[in-house]
Write an enzyme that holds these catalytic residues in place. Structure first.
Site, PDB file in Angstrom:
ATOM      1  N   TYR A 159     -23.284  50.771  25.383  1.00 19.51           N
ATOM      2  CA  TYR A 159     -23.828  51.794  26.196  1.00 19.51           C
ATOM      3  C   TYR A 159     -23.481  51.483  27.526  1.00 19.51           C
ATOM      4  CZ  TYR A 159     -26.809  53.921  22.665  1.00 19.51           C
ATOM      5  OH  TYR A 159     -27.423  54.664  21.680  1.00 19.51           O
TER       6      TYR A 159
ATOM      7  N   LYS B 103     -17.504  57.739  21.030  1.00 21.80           N
ATOM      8  CA  LYS B 103     -18.399  58.099  19.929  1.00 21.80           C
ATOM      9  C   LYS B 103     -19.096  59.204  20.492  1.00 21.80           C
ATOM     10  CE  LYS B 103     -21.886  56.905  16.584  1.00 21.80           C
ATOM     11  NZ  LYS B 103     -23.091  57.076  17.143  1.00 21.80           N
TER      12      LYS B 103
ATOM     13  N   HIS C  13     -24.792  62.146  16.514  1.00 20.60           N
ATOM     14  CA  HIS C  13     -25.706  61.323  16.830  1.00 20.60           C
ATOM     15  C   HIS C  13     -26.797  61.307  15.535  1.00 20.60           C
ATOM     16  CE1 HIS C  13     -26.434  57.928  19.862  1.00 20.60           C
ATOM     17  NE2 HIS C  13     -27.422  57.644  19.056  1.00 20.60           N
TER      18      HIS C  13
ATOM     19  N   SER D 114     -24.279  46.703  17.938  1.00 23.29           N
ATOM     20  CA  SER D 114     -24.821  47.634  18.881  1.00 23.29           C
ATOM     21  C   SER D 114     -25.145  46.818  20.271  1.00 23.29           C
ATOM     22  CB  SER D 114     -26.172  48.315  18.488  1.00 23.29           C
ATOM     23  OG  SER D 114     -26.954  48.786  19.583  1.00 23.29           O
TER      24      SER D 114
END
Lengths: 375, 375, 375, 375
Positions: B134, B237, B261, B112
C-alpha cells in the site's frame, strides 16, 4: 428509533425498516407503496443492481469534488430532493425539516403542489427551492400557484407530466387513507367546499384530490401557456420515451426528469435506468437530464450519472430519515449519501463529476457475450 | 473443527461454514465481509457459476501437468496466495503458517503491507515470497518498506491500486473492529504515537489505519518513482478497465491482477471474470494477467485460465483453512485446490496448462442464441 | 411404494421422490449424486425448461408414429437405456429387469462394463443390446470384453470418452460407498487380488475401481486399435465440443452421445442441450447424434430431437422405476415416456419423428429481442 | 366470499385466492390446473411481467376511448370471453351469468362446444355471442352444431386447433374428475349410450370426452369443408408458429388466437406473448390477431395490444369472479379490467387504442444492451 439511534445508520437503505416500523401503517403505505402489482418497484432496483461500474485506477483522488452547477446555481452534490406531498404526515418537522436538511447539504428542495407547508415558508429556510406543479383544471388557480412560487423565490419549476390521473395504488384504493387531522394541502382551501381530506367516492383523499384538481387534458402545446405565465426554468418530470425527450428539447425546456414516479403510476414501464441512455441520446445535450427512481446509495448515484444523468433526485430515503429523526434524520440520510458518493467516486477513480460521467458501465446479467469469448 | 476434522473437507468451499463458526464474530466479518450492500460479493460467484467450460475428449490425460513459470520462477500450479492483512488475527500460525503451506504447495505467498509478521520472517520460510505494497503518504517509509522487502528476498512487488481509501465495509463502519491484543502490523510502529489498534473517529482500526497511512493521490506517473526505488517485477492489483490495463502494459508493468478486491472496495464493479476477457485483449500478451475474486474450486481456476488469466490468486478459502486448522488447515485447502485442479484438467481433456488456455467457454444463461436455433 | 402404487405415477419425474425414499442412502447418492457442487445437475434442467417448442397445428395427428431405424435396427421410440453400472444394487431385478423392460418398450438396452450381470445374460433377454466400454489399462482384458460382447450378440459399442478418471462425486469421496455383499462387477474378478468392492485409499469402491482399471491415456489414434478389435458400430459417449464431434465424424464413428455424464464428471460443462446444436452442425449428418442428460418427460425428448438429436438416452428415471418396482417399475417409466412422447407429438403437430426434427425452438429467457419489438 | 366481499377486490388477480378457496378441489384443479409440469403456466406470466411499456406524456387523456370494431361489431374494450367448458360446474349462474356480465361489459362471450347451457339460451341473453368448435369425429354432428350456433345468432366461429387430443393435465389423469350430477354438456347426449360424465379408461370425464368425440385427423384442407358449412367469420385458436399464421391468412381466415391454451395442452410452447410479434409479422394485417394466455390486468392488455394483438381473451379470472360471486362476480372482474385498462391507457398517454398499438415495448431483463452503453 431515537435521536441517537439514527446516527448509527450506515447506509440510506438501512433507514427503511425502522422508518416503516415508526410510521402508522396508513402513512407507511403512502410512503412506500406503489401501483398495481408493484412490478415496477422491484424492477427498478434490479436494473440498478445489475448495472456495473467499471472503476479506473491511479487517478489522484486525494480530493473528490462533487460540486456542480445546476440550472446556473451551485449544488454540493448531484442531487435534489424529489417533490413529495404532505411531509408533515410523516413527521411534524415536515417540509421545513427536509428543506433545512437540503439547505445544509447544499442541494435543492422541491416544494410540492400538495405541500403541507406553504412554499414561501419553505423558501424562507434558505437554500435552493424548486416548485413542483400539478397543472390544475382551473388555470386561474394554476397561474396563482405559479406567481406564488415565483414570489416566494423558487428558482425552477418542475411540471409533473406522468400523472394525468393517480395510479392505482392498492393502499389508496382500499380507501383507508385520509389526511391526519392537522395536515393539510397548504396551497388549497380545505373548507367544507374545498379539497377532500378523507376518502371520497371509494378512493383515498389523495386520489380524490388528484381527480378533482389535476387537468388530464394537457398536451404539448399547453406548455406555451406555461411559458407565458412564468419566467422560471422549466423541468418536465416523468419522461421515459426518447421521442418525448426529443420533443421537450425541441420546445426548449430546461430539464427532464427520467422517472417512473417510483412505480406509483403506470405499473409496467421500463426501469428508469434502462430508459435513461436513450433519453440522453435523444436530448443531445440540449437540456439537463435528471434521474429519479430507486436511488439508495452513492454507488447508485454514480450509475445514473455514468449513464448520462446530470443529477439524481432523492425521494423515499429522505422520508425514511424524516420519519425516524425529523430534520436531523433527513440530514443524516443526505449526509450518508454525500459520504457514500465521495467514497464511491474515490474508489471508482473519479476526482470530479466529469470523470464520473465518463465511467463505463456493463450489465452484470450479460457478462460474457459469446462473441467476446476467446475461441 | 479439530485437527483431524479438517482432513474430512472434500472441497475448499466446505471450509467456510466451520471457519465462520470457529472465528470470533468480529474476525469472521473481517474475513468474510465486503463493502456496502455486498452486491459484488454475490455477483462474482454468479459469474463463475454461469460460465461453462467445454471439455475435450481423448487427449491422453494420464499425466496432468499443472506447472508453469511465473515471473521467471516455477510454480506447481497456476495459483498464488493473495495479499491478506493480519493473518495472526485468524489463527496464531498466521502468515508463517500460510507461507509454509504455500511453500509446500509450490505457490507464491504474498506478504501484506499490514502483515502481522515481518516480511523477512515470512521469506525465511522458504518458497517464493511476494510483497504487497500500500503506497504510503510518507514516501520515506514507503521506500523503507520496499528496501525491507527486497532485502528479505521477495521476488515481486504487488502494488494495490484499487484502495485509495478503504471501502465502506459495514463491519468496519460499525466501529467494532479492533486488533486482538497480540496482533500488530509488524511493519509499523504501534506505540501511542503510531498506528491505531482500535476504532478511531468512529471507524475500525483497519479503516483508520488506511486513512492515516495510504496515499490517495497516486497517479500513473508516480509509477516512475516506484521503478526508481525497486528492481522487483511490478504487478498492479485491482485493474478492471481495459484502458487501465493497456496503460499499465504501455508503461511496462510485469503483471496485472484483475480484481474487485473481493467486493470489499467499490460495491458495484463488474465481476472480475466478466472484466477479464477485455483486459486480456487490451494487454495483448505484454504482461501477466493474474485473476482474483471468488475462486472456490479447481474448476473455477480452469475458468479463469480459459478466459485468459495466467494464474488465480487464492484468498478467503486459505484463511478458512487457517482458521480451522492453522498451517495444516491452510495446507489442506491448497491440497484440495491442487487435487481438484488436476481432476478438472483431466476431465476437461487438458494434459497441461496450455490446453487449459485453449478451452472454450460459454455462458450458461445464454444457452441457445436465436441465430443458432436450426430453423 | 408397492407394486400397485407405482402404477399411479403419471410422469417419470414423479418417481424420483419415492425411489429416493426406497433406496438406502448410500445407493440413493450413487444414483442421484453428481460431481463437486452439482452446478451441472441444476444447469442441465434449466436448459431444458428454458427451451420452448413452437407447435404446429392442423397436421393430421390421428396417428403418431414414433418408430425409426437406429444403426440399422428398428426402435419403437427415439430412446435407449443409458449405460449404468451395478443395477442390482438398486433392485434385485437389476440389469435383467431393465433389459426386459427395454425389450418390451422396443428400445436398446446398454450393458455397462461394470454391469452386475454378465452381458450374455442380458442379451439373452432378447431385444437390442449395446455394450458400453470403459477402455481398460489392460488391452488384453479390453479385447476380451469386446469379444465377449460381440459373441453375446450386442449390436453396438458405446465407448465412454468423458471418464479418463472418475469425477469428484462428494458421496463417493466421503468413502462411504461400498458394493452390497451380493453385487459384483460381473465382467471382472472380485477375488482378493481383483477388483475392490469397498472403499480403498479413502475413496469409494467405484472410484477405486475406475482408477485401477480405466486407461486415462487414450487419445484419438487409439480408436484405430478399437476398430481392429471389433466389427460393431462405434458410438463415442461424452462429446460436447463441436471440434471433437467433427474429429469423430472424420474418423468414421457411427454415433456420438452429447452428454455431460449427468453432471457426474466435470462440474461446469455446458448443459448438454446447449452444446447439442453446435455438435449437430459439426457432424453434418455423417453419424448419429444421441443425446443424454436430464430427460424427464416426453416433451424433453421432443426438445432434444428438435435441436438435432437422433435419440435421447434414458438414465436415472429408469433406475427410479427399478428402485420402486423392479422390472415392472422400469417398464412403467418407459411406458410413461412413450405415452408422453405420443401426447407431445400430437400436441406439437408431429405425426412422425421427421416432423419433430423440423420443430422450431426458442429460448424462453430471450422472449423479445429488442430488434423484434415493433417500434 | 360473500356477494359484498367480492366488491372489495381491487384487481382481477386478487380473485384467484378466494375463488380457489370457494371451489371444491376437483373443480379448482379443472379451472386452475395445466398440463404436465406446468412450466408453461409459470413462463407465460414471466413473459408478461418482463415486458415493459414505454409510456408517452402530454397526450390529452381527459377521455380514454377503449372502443373498437371487432369483426364488424362494436366492442367496449379490446377483450372477449375465452371459450371455457362447463361453467355451471363453477357456479350455478354458469354460462348465462358470464354471458350477461359480458353483455353488460360490451364484450363478446364465446359459447363452448362443451357448454353446460345450450348456445341458443346463451345467445338469448343478448350481446355478442361467438361459438367455439371442437371439430368432431362425426361430421354430421359437427354440421348440426354449426347450424345450431348460426341459428342461435352467433356471429363468429372459433375453431380450436391446438387440441387434437387433451393435454396431460395431472388433475385429469388422477382420474378424479367427474362432472357434478347436474352439469352436462348441453349440446350432447348424456344418456347411457352417450357422452361419459365420469372417469373412463383411467382418465377424467373431460379427457374421455375429448378422446371419444374430437377428430385428431384435421388438417389445413379440412377448412374448406368448414367454409362450406358455415357463413360465420372463422377464427383459429391456438396458433403460435408464424408459418401456421401465414398459412391461415393465405386461406382467408378472419382471425387467429395466439394461445398456448393456458398451458393446458403442450407443456413447453413459447409464452404466447413471446410468440405474438412473429405471428403479427407473418399475418401482415390480413386478419385479426387475438391474444390469449395469462392476462391478469389492464396493463397486461396494453402489452398484448402494443405487441400487435387486436384484443385479448379473458379466461380464468372470469371464472374466479364467477366462483365467488356468480354473475355479479364475473361482472366485477370485467369491471376491474375496464377500470384498469382506462387507467393504464391514461397513464401510458393513450387516448385511444390506436395510440396503444403504437406504444413501444422493451424487455426488462435486457435493460442495457452493451451497444447502447455510452462508452
Amino acid at each position: 428509533m431515537t435521536g441517537t439511534a439514527f446516527a448509527e445508520l450506515l447506509a440510506p437503505a438501512e433507514a427503511m425498516q425502522p422508518a416503516s416500523a415508526a410510521l402508522p401503517s396508513m402513512i407507511e403505505r403512502f410512503v412506500n407503496g406503489a401501483a398495481d402489482a408493484e412490478i415496477t418497484l422491484r424492477a427498478k432496483r434490479a436494473a440498478l443492481d445489475d448495472t456495473c461500474l467499471v472503476p479506473r485506477v491511479l487517478q489522484n483522488v486525494s480530493v473528490t469534488d462533487s460540486t456542480m452547477d445546476l440550472l446556473a446555481e451551485p449544488v454540493a452534490m448531484p442531487a435534489a430532493i424529489a417533490p413529495m406531498a404532505y411531509q408533515e404526515a410523516v413527521h411534524p418537522d415536515g417540509e421545513l425539516g427536509v428543506a433545512r436538511a437540503a439547505r445544509d447539504a447544499g442541494v435543492p428542495f422541491t416544494s410540492s403542489t400538495f405541500s403541507s407547508v406553504p412554499v414561501e415558508e419553505v423558501a424562507a429556510v434558505g437554500g435552493t427551492t424548486w416548485f413542483q406543479l400539478y397543472w390544475l383544471r382551473d388555470r386561474g388557480v394554476t397561474a396563482e400557484l405559479l406567481a406564488h412560487a415565483e414570489s416566494a423565490g423558487c428558482t425552477a419549476l418542475i411540471l409533473t407530466v406522468d400523472t394525468p390521473r393517480m395510479g392505482r395504488r392498492q393502499a389508496d384504493l382500499r380507501g383507508s387513507f385520509k389526511l391526519p387531522e392537522d395536515v393539510r394541502a397548504a396551497h388549497f382551501d380545505h373548507s367544507a367546499a374545498g379539497l377532500p381530506n378523507g376518502p371520497q367516492g371509494g378512493v383515498s383523499a389523495i386520489a380524490a384530490q388528484t381527480t378533482s384538481l389535476v387537468d388530464p387534458s394537457l398536451s404539448w402545446h399547453d406548455l406555451e401557456w406555461l411559458r407565458e405565465h412564468t419566467q422560471l426554468p422549466l423541468i418536465l418530470k416523468g419522461i421515459l420515451h426518447p421521442q418525448d425527450a426529443a420533443t421537450a428539447a425541441d420546445l426548449g425546456v430546461d430539464g427532464l426528469v427520467v422517472s417512473n414516479h417510483g412505480g406509483r403510476q403506470l405499473d409496467g414501464p421500463p426501469p428508469a435506468l434502462a430508459a435513461l441512455p436513450a433519453v440522453v441520446g435523444a436530448v443531445e445535450g440540449r437540456c439537463e437530464v435528471l434521474f429519479d427512481s430507486g436511488i439508495r446509495s452513492g454507488t447508485d448515484m454514480l450509475k445514473a450519472l455514468a449513464l448520462g444523468a446530470s443529477v439524481a433526485l432523492r425521494g423515499r430515503p429522505v422520508l425514511w430519515g424524516l420519519a425516524i429523526g425529523g430534520e436531523a434524520g433527513a440530514h443524516r440520510i443526505l449526509d450518508l449519501f454525500r459520504t457514500e458518493l465521495h467514497s464511491a467516486m474515490a474508489l471508482a477513480g473519479c476526482p470530479d463529476l466529469d470523470a464520473v460521467r465518463h465511467l463505463a458501465t456493463m450489465n452484470r446479467m450479460l457478462p460474457l457475450p459469446a462473441e467476446e469469448s476467446r475461441r
